[in-house]
Design a protein around this motif. Structure first.
Motif, PDB file in Angstrom:
ATOM      1  N   GLU A  86      15.656   5.807  14.630  1.00 35.11           N
ATOM      2  CA  GLU A  86      17.091   6.085  14.588  1.00 35.11           C
ATOM      3  C   GLU A  86      17.391   7.575  14.379  1.00 35.11           C
ATOM      4  N   LYS A  88      17.685  11.434  15.067  1.00 35.47           N
ATOM      5  CA  LYS A  88      17.758  12.454  16.113  1.00 35.47           C
ATOM      6  C   LYS A  88      17.819  13.798  15.395  1.00 35.47           C
ATOM      7  N   ILE A  90      18.544  17.560  14.809  1.00 39.60           N
ATOM      8  CA  ILE A  90      19.454  18.583  15.341  1.00 39.60           C
ATOM      9  C   ILE A  90      18.735  19.924  15.376  1.00 39.60           C
ATOM     10  N   ASN A 119       9.862  16.458  20.928  1.00 44.41           N
ATOM     11  CA  ASN A 119      10.730  16.290  22.091  1.00 44.41           C
ATOM     12  C   ASN A 119      12.048  17.039  21.906  1.00 44.41           C
ATOM     13  N   LEU A 120      11.942  18.272  21.438  1.00 45.80           N
ATOM     14  CA  LEU A 120      13.114  19.131  21.224  1.00 45.80           C
ATOM     15  C   LEU A 120      12.996  20.361  22.113  1.00 45.80           C
ATOM     16  N   GLN A 124      15.627  24.750  19.103  1.00 44.48           N
ATOM     17  CA  GLN A 124      15.975  23.915  17.938  1.00 44.48           C
ATOM     18  C   GLN A 124      14.940  24.041  16.818  1.00 44.48           C
ATOM     19  N   ILE A 153      19.442  16.072  10.586  1.00 44.77           N
ATOM     20  CA  ILE A 153      19.298  14.938  11.520  1.00 44.77           C
ATOM     21  C   ILE A 153      20.636  14.238  11.711  1.00 44.77           C
ATOM     22  N   GLN A 154      20.675  13.473  12.765  1.00 42.90           N
ATOM     23  CA  GLN A 154      21.842  12.650  13.074  1.00 42.90           C
ATOM     24  C   GLN A 154      21.384  11.217  13.134  1.00 42.90           C
TER      25      GLN A 154
END
Ligand code: MG
Length: 154
Positions: A86, A88, A90, A119-120, A124, A153-154
């Motif tokens: 869950e 993501k 930032i 996978n950024l 970032q 994170i989000q």
């Protein structure tokens, strides 16, 4: 949005590789550790786990478990990411403290490695390095390395 922070420190000894963010850095000394001793990835993992208030790296990967002996820390990172689908990220900001060798020539490669693992985009992922100005006992005498990571994170 949630914030996470992580910190790690390892003793530096001869005849061990120095691996930071999955990148092997030419160095006469490397981290003494149960795993490969990637202090930056360990701090990153703690920041990820901390952002979700789920404890710390030691609870996920006990250093008494032979399964993790000399393990590639990028595998530990992937395991944590798989357990937290869950999340993501930032952005990430990190600081490595090391008297020697100089990390400036390797910073970009470490950023690229971390951004690939996570996978950024490389924009970032911030990685900074500084010495301990010959202070702080082991950190200032090339006998230790520390890293801290903050992320959103989000
Ligand atoms: Mg560690």
């Amino acid at each position: 949005m949630r914030i996470g922070q992580g910190y790690d420190i390892h003793k530096l000894v001869e005849n061990r590789p120095l691996i930071l963010g999955g990148v092997e850095i030419p160095s006469p000394k490397g981290c003494l550790a149960h795993s490969d001793g990637d202090v930056l990835i360990h701090a990153l993992i703690d920041a990820l786990i901390g952002s979700m208030a789920l404890g710390d790296i030691g609870q996920f990967f006990p250093d008494t478990d032979q399964k993790y002996k000399d393990i590639d820390s990028t595998i530990l990172l992937k395991t944590v990411l798989d357990k937290l689908p869950e999340i993501k990220i930032i952005n990430i900001d990190s600081t490595i403290v090391l008297q020697s060798p100089k990390l400036a020539p390797h910073i970009q490669k470490i950023r690229e490695s971390l951004s690939t693992l996570l996978n950024l985009d490389v924009s970032q992922v911030s990685v900074k390095a500084k010495t301990a100005e010959h202070m702080l006992l082991e950190l200032g005498s090339s006998d230790a390395i520390a890293a801290s990571v903050t992320l959103l994170i989000q």
